[in-house]
Motif scaffolding. Structure first.
Motif, mmCIF file in Angstrom:
data_model
loop_
_atom_site.group_PDB
_atom_site.id
_atom_site.type_symbol
_atom_site.label_atom_id
_atom_site.label_comp_id
_atom_site.label_asym_id
_atom_site.label_seq_id
_atom_site.Cartn_x
_atom_site.Cartn_y
_atom_site.Cartn_z
ATOM 1 N N PHE A 33 -8.865 1.990 -0.361
ATOM 2 C CA PHE A 33 -7.949 2.023 -1.516
ATOM 3 C C PHE A 33 -7.612 3.594 -2.166
ATOM 4 N N TYR A 35 -6.372 5.335 -5.548
ATOM 5 C CA TYR A 35 -6.150 5.030 -6.853
ATOM 6 C C TYR A 35 -5.738 6.517 -7.359
ATOM 7 N N LEU A 45 -3.811 1.261 -9.275
ATOM 8 C CA LEU A 45 -3.797 1.195 -7.732
ATOM 9 C C LEU A 45 -2.612 1.567 -7.388
ATOM 10 N N TYR A 50 -6.587 -3.463 4.309
ATOM 11 C CA TYR A 50 -7.408 -4.058 4.711
ATOM 12 C C TYR A 50 -7.937 -4.261 6.184
ATOM 13 N N LYS A 57 0.957 -2.805 -0.828
ATOM 14 C CA LYS A 57 1.189 -1.862 -1.983
ATOM 15 C C LYS A 57 0.542 -2.245 -2.980
ATOM 16 N N GLY A 58 0.126 -1.243 -3.977
ATOM 17 C CA GLY A 58 -0.559 -1.601 -5.059
ATOM 18 C C GLY A 58 0.416 -1.669 -6.384
ATOM 19 N N ASP A 59 -0.005 -1.064 -7.647
ATOM 20 C CA ASP A 59 0.765 -1.317 -8.685
ATOM 21 C C ASP A 59 1.821 -0.379 -8.897
#
Lengths: 114, 114
Positions: A33, A35, A45, A50, A57-59
Motif C-alpha cells: 500500500f 498512503y 490511501l 494485491y 486505485k485508493g481514495d
C-alpha cells in the motif's frame, strides 16, 4: 521481524519534476500500500497492490501512479510534482492471514515540492 | 466522504490516568476494527484489534470497547505512561477479504505527563 524500507527519509523536489518513491519489504507479503499522511487528515490511501503487476486505485490516486514489477518492491510515481503533493508518504505491506490483518509500515518519506 | 470520525484530536493525561479515544464510523460493512500507534519519526504499528462478534478485548493496559449498535469503538489505556505518548489512529477495515482496505481516522495525539 518484518522490515519495510523506503528509499529516502527526506526528499526535496521542484514543481514539475518526476518523482519516484521506492518501497521494499522482506517478508514475501502479497499486499502493499501507499498512503499519504497530512495533519488532521490521518492516512489516506493512494494506491494498493494485491500481487505483482496488479494495482488498485485508493481514495486519492489523482496525480500518482504505481509500479509493482517484483513482489517485494512497490514504487510510487509522481509524474509531475506539484506543491500540493508536499506530504509524508508511507508504504505498508500486509500478509492476508487468519482474519486479523496487520499492516507493517515503513518509516515514511517526507517530500517537499517547491 | 468522512466514513470515520475520531475524537478527541488531542489529549493530555497525567501519568497513571486513563486515556480514552473514540472512533465513530458510518459504514456497516466494516468488520475489523484495529487501532494503530505512531511514534514521531516512525510509521504506524498495529496496537490492538477486535472483531465485531465480541464487545471488548483487552491486551495488557490496552482495551478496545466495541458498540455495534452505536457504530462506535474506543481505545482505553489504563495506567497511562509517558512512553504511551504517541498518535493513535482507528482504522476499520472495509471488507474482510484479502482485498479489503483500512480507512484511517484523523488521529489523536496523546501526551502523558510525568
Amino acid at each position: 521481524d518484518v522490515k519495510v524500507t523506503q528509499s529516502s527519509r527526506y526528499l526535496v523536489k521542484r514543481t514539475g519534476e518526476k518523482v519516484f518513491l521506492e518501497c521494499v519489504q522482506d517478508m514475501d507479503h502479497e499486499n502493499m500500500f501507499w498512503y499519504r499522511q497530512d495533519p488532521g487528515l490521518g492516512l489516506r490511501l493512494i494506491y494498493f497492490s494485491y500481487d505483482v503487476k496488479m494495482k488498485e486505485k485508493g481514495d486519492i490516486p489523482e496525480g500518482y501512479s504505481v509500479s509493482r514489477e517484483k513482489k517485494e518492491r512497490f514504487s510510487l510515481i509522481l509524474e509531475s510534482a506539484s506543491t500540493n503533493q508536499t506530504s509524508m508518504y508511507l508504504c505498508a505491506s500486509e500478509s492476508p492471514g487468519t482474519g486479523f490483518f496487520k499492516q507493517y509500515f515503513g518509516p515514511g518519506t517526507r517530500l517537499t515540492v517547491t | 466522504q468522512q466514513q470515520v470520525k475520531q475524537s478527541p484530536q488531542s489529549l493530555i493525561v497525567q501519568k497513571g490516568g486513563i486515556s480514552i479515544i473514540n472512533c465513530a464510523y458510518e459504514n456497516t460493512a466494516f468488520d475489523y476494527f484495529p487501532w494503530y500507534q505512531q511514534f514521531p519519526g516512525k510509521g504506524p504499528a498495529l496496537l490492538i484489534a477486535i472483531r465485531p462478534d465480541v464487545s471488548e478485548k483487552k491486551e495488557g493496559r490496552f482495551t478496545i470497547s466495541f458498540n455495534k449498535s452505536a457504530k462506535q469503538f474506543s481505545l482505553h489505556i489504563m495506567d497511562s505512561q509517558p512512553g504511551d505518548s504517541a498518535t493513535y489512529f482507528c482504522a476499520p477495515k472495509q471488507g474482510s477479504s484479502n482485498t479489503g482496505k483500512l480507512i484511517f481516522g484523523q488521529g489523536t495525539t496523546l501526551q502523558v505527563k510525568p
